[in-house]
Design a protein around this motif. Structure first.
Motif, mmCIF file in Angstrom:
data_model
loop_
_atom_site.group_PDB
_atom_site.id
_atom_site.type_symbol
_atom_site.label_atom_id
_atom_site.label_comp_id
_atom_site.label_asym_id
_atom_site.label_seq_id
_atom_site.Cartn_x
_atom_site.Cartn_y
_atom_site.Cartn_z
ATOM 1 N N SER A 1 46.706 62.324 51.856
ATOM 2 C CA SER A 1 47.892 62.891 51.212
ATOM 3 C C SER A 1 49.035 63.006 52.220
ATOM 4 C CB SER A 1 47.547 64.269 50.638
ATOM 5 O OG SER A 1 48.706 64.897 50.147
ATOM 6 N N TRP A 2 48.719 63.505 53.414
ATOM 7 C CA TRP A 2 49.748 63.642 54.456
ATOM 8 C C TRP A 2 50.299 62.271 54.840
ATOM 9 C CZ3 TRP A 2 49.317 61.929 59.643
ATOM 10 C CH2 TRP A 2 50.385 62.311 60.455
ATOM 11 N N ALA A 3 49.396 61.273 54.995
ATOM 12 C CA ALA A 3 49.827 59.920 55.371
ATOM 13 C C ALA A 3 50.723 59.334 54.297
ATOM 14 C CB ALA A 3 48.609 59.028 55.608
ATOM 15 N N ARG A 4 50.344 59.532 53.037
ATOM 16 C CA ARG A 4 51.158 58.993 51.940
ATOM 17 C C ARG A 4 52.530 59.672 51.874
ATOM 18 N NH1 ARG A 4 48.187 55.862 48.159
ATOM 19 N NH2 ARG A 4 45.966 55.941 48.601
ATOM 20 N N GLN A 5 52.575 60.931 52.231
ATOM 21 C CA GLN A 5 53.840 61.660 52.153
ATOM 22 C C GLN A 5 54.690 61.492 53.418
ATOM 23 O OE1 GLN A 5 52.745 65.712 51.334
ATOM 24 N NE2 GLN A 5 52.023 65.258 49.263
ATOM 25 N N SER A 6 54.046 61.312 54.571
ATOM 26 C CA SER A 6 54.797 61.305 55.825
ATOM 27 C C SER A 6 54.823 59.934 56.512
ATOM 28 C CB SER A 6 54.196 62.322 56.804
ATOM 29 O OG SER A 6 54.206 63.605 56.238
ATOM 30 N N ILE A 7 53.667 59.440 56.877
ATOM 31 C CA ILE A 7 53.599 58.250 57.726
ATOM 32 C C ILE A 7 54.029 56.990 56.978
ATOM 33 C CG2 ILE A 7 52.031 56.738 58.992
ATOM 34 C CD1 ILE A 7 50.512 59.193 59.875
ATOM 35 N N ILE A 8 53.505 56.776 55.788
ATOM 36 C CA ILE A 8 53.806 55.538 55.065
ATOM 37 C C ILE A 8 55.307 55.410 54.780
ATOM 38 C CG2 ILE A 8 53.423 54.263 52.910
ATOM 39 C CD1 ILE A 8 50.485 55.231 53.075
ATOM 40 N N PRO A 9 55.990 56.450 54.266
ATOM 41 C CA PRO A 9 57.440 56.297 54.079
ATOM 42 C C PRO A 9 58.181 56.061 55.404
ATOM 43 C CG PRO A 9 56.653 58.179 52.814
ATOM 44 C CD PRO A 9 55.510 57.704 53.670
ATOM 45 N N TYR A 10 57.732 56.762 56.468
ATOM 46 C CA TYR A 10 58.367 56.571 57.773
ATOM 47 C C TYR A 10 58.189 55.126 58.252
ATOM 48 C CZ TYR A 10 59.090 56.794 62.788
ATOM 49 O OH TYR A 10 59.517 56.545 64.068
ATOM 50 N N THR B 1 57.496 52.503 56.435
ATOM 51 C CA THR B 1 58.229 51.606 55.525
ATOM 52 C C THR B 1 59.699 51.575 55.916
ATOM 53 O OG1 THR B 1 56.673 52.111 53.737
ATOM 54 C CG2 THR B 1 58.808 51.175 53.107
ATOM 55 N N LYS B 2 60.260 52.747 56.202
ATOM 56 C CA LYS B 2 61.663 52.817 56.616
ATOM 57 C C LYS B 2 61.868 52.094 57.946
ATOM 58 C CE LYS B 2 65.379 56.050 57.636
ATOM 59 N NZ LYS B 2 65.750 57.433 57.880
ATOM 60 N N ALA B 3 60.950 52.297 58.886
ATOM 61 C CA ALA B 3 61.060 51.647 60.203
ATOM 62 C C ALA B 3 60.988 50.128 60.064
ATOM 63 C CB ALA B 3 59.958 52.148 61.132
ATOM 64 N N VAL B 4 60.083 49.645 59.209
ATOM 65 C CA VAL B 4 59.965 48.205 58.988
ATOM 66 C C VAL B 4 61.252 47.666 58.366
ATOM 67 C CG1 VAL B 4 58.775 46.445 57.625
ATOM 68 C CG2 VAL B 4 57.443 48.124 58.904
ATOM 69 N N GLN B 5 61.790 48.387 57.384
ATOM 70 C CA GLN B 5 63.029 47.942 56.735
ATOM 71 C C GLN B 5 64.191 47.920 57.728
ATOM 72 O OE1 GLN B 5 63.357 46.732 53.584
ATOM 73 N NE2 GLN B 5 65.378 46.162 54.306
ATOM 74 N N GLU B 6 64.285 48.957 58.573
ATOM 75 C CA GLU B 6 65.346 48.991 59.574
ATOM 76 C C GLU B 6 65.183 47.843 60.571
ATOM 77 O OE1 GLU B 6 65.118 52.914 61.219
ATOM 78 O OE2 GLU B 6 66.186 53.834 59.532
ATOM 79 N N SER B 7 63.946 47.564 60.969
ATOM 80 C CA SER B 7 63.700 46.447 61.890
ATOM 81 C C SER B 7 64.097 45.127 61.244
ATOM 82 C CB SER B 7 62.228 46.395 62.290
ATOM 83 O OG SER B 7 61.890 47.531 63.046
ATOM 84 N N THR B 8 63.738 44.973 59.980
ATOM 85 C CA THR B 8 64.092 43.744 59.250
ATOM 86 C C THR B 8 65.608 43.614 59.155
ATOM 87 O OG1 THR B 8 62.052 43.901 57.974
ATOM 88 C CG2 THR B 8 63.782 42.494 57.089
ATOM 89 N N ASP B 9 66.281 44.715 58.809
ATOM 90 C CA ASP B 9 67.744 44.686 58.729
ATOM 91 C C ASP B 9 68.345 44.341 60.087
ATOM 92 O OD1 ASP B 9 67.453 45.424 56.102
ATOM 93 O OD2 ASP B 9 68.034 47.520 56.403
#
Length: 159
Positions: free
Chosen positions: A46-55, A57-65
């Motif tokens: 639950s913690w991973a789904r709420q904290s780590i995975i969105p973080y 995902t955001k980091a991957v998107q920022e890297s891609t951008d």
């Protein structure tokens, strides 16, 4: 002896029951531990789904951008470099062309000059050859004229 056997069997049965109850107690403790572990896994998930995975995902998107921006910047820089190199190359080609024209003119002028010099030298040598031929013919005539009387006298003597 039969009583003895029944007592021994009853004692063994009693020991087995006690062992089974101990085993049951151990299993219950392990089930509680397993239940705690499952609960911890659920909490972590639950913690991973709420904290780590969105973080992440955001980091991957920022890297891609960032990579897209970097690629666009690199393409822009390469285009500018190509334009600069093309202009420099065009300038160098122009200079080389001018130098080649200059060298061609100089070579043409030199070839004309050499051709004139060679023609003049040939004309001079031809005149020298004609003079030598004329001189040689004159001397041969003179020699023949001088030798003729002597040759005629000898012919008369022989005849």
């Amino acid at each position: 002896a039969g009583v003895q056997r029944v007592q021994t069997f009853a004692a063994a049965l009693q020991t087995s029951v006690q062992d089974l109850e101990s085993l049951k107690s151990v299993c219950n403790k392990q089930e509680k531990e397993i239940s705690k572990c499952r609960q911890s896994i659920k909490e972590y998930d639950s913690w991973a789904r709420q904290s780590i995975i969105p973080y992440m995902t955001k980091a991957v998107q920022e890297s891609t951008d960032g990579l897209v921006e970097l690629r666009q910047w690199a393409e822009t820089e390469m285009a500018a470099v190509r334009k600069t190199q093309a202009a420099e190359l065009e300038h160098v080609v122009g200079e080389v062309h001018l130098e080649l024209q200059k060298a061609s003119r100089l070579a043409g002028d030199r070839a004309e000059r050499l051709s004139s010099e060679v023609s003049a030298a040939l004309a001079s040598k031809e005149a020298d050859v004609r003079n030598l031929q004329d001189t040689l013919q004159s001397r041969v005539r003179e020699g023949v004229e001088l030798a003729m009387p002597d040759l005629m006298r000898r012919l008369e003597e022989v005849a």
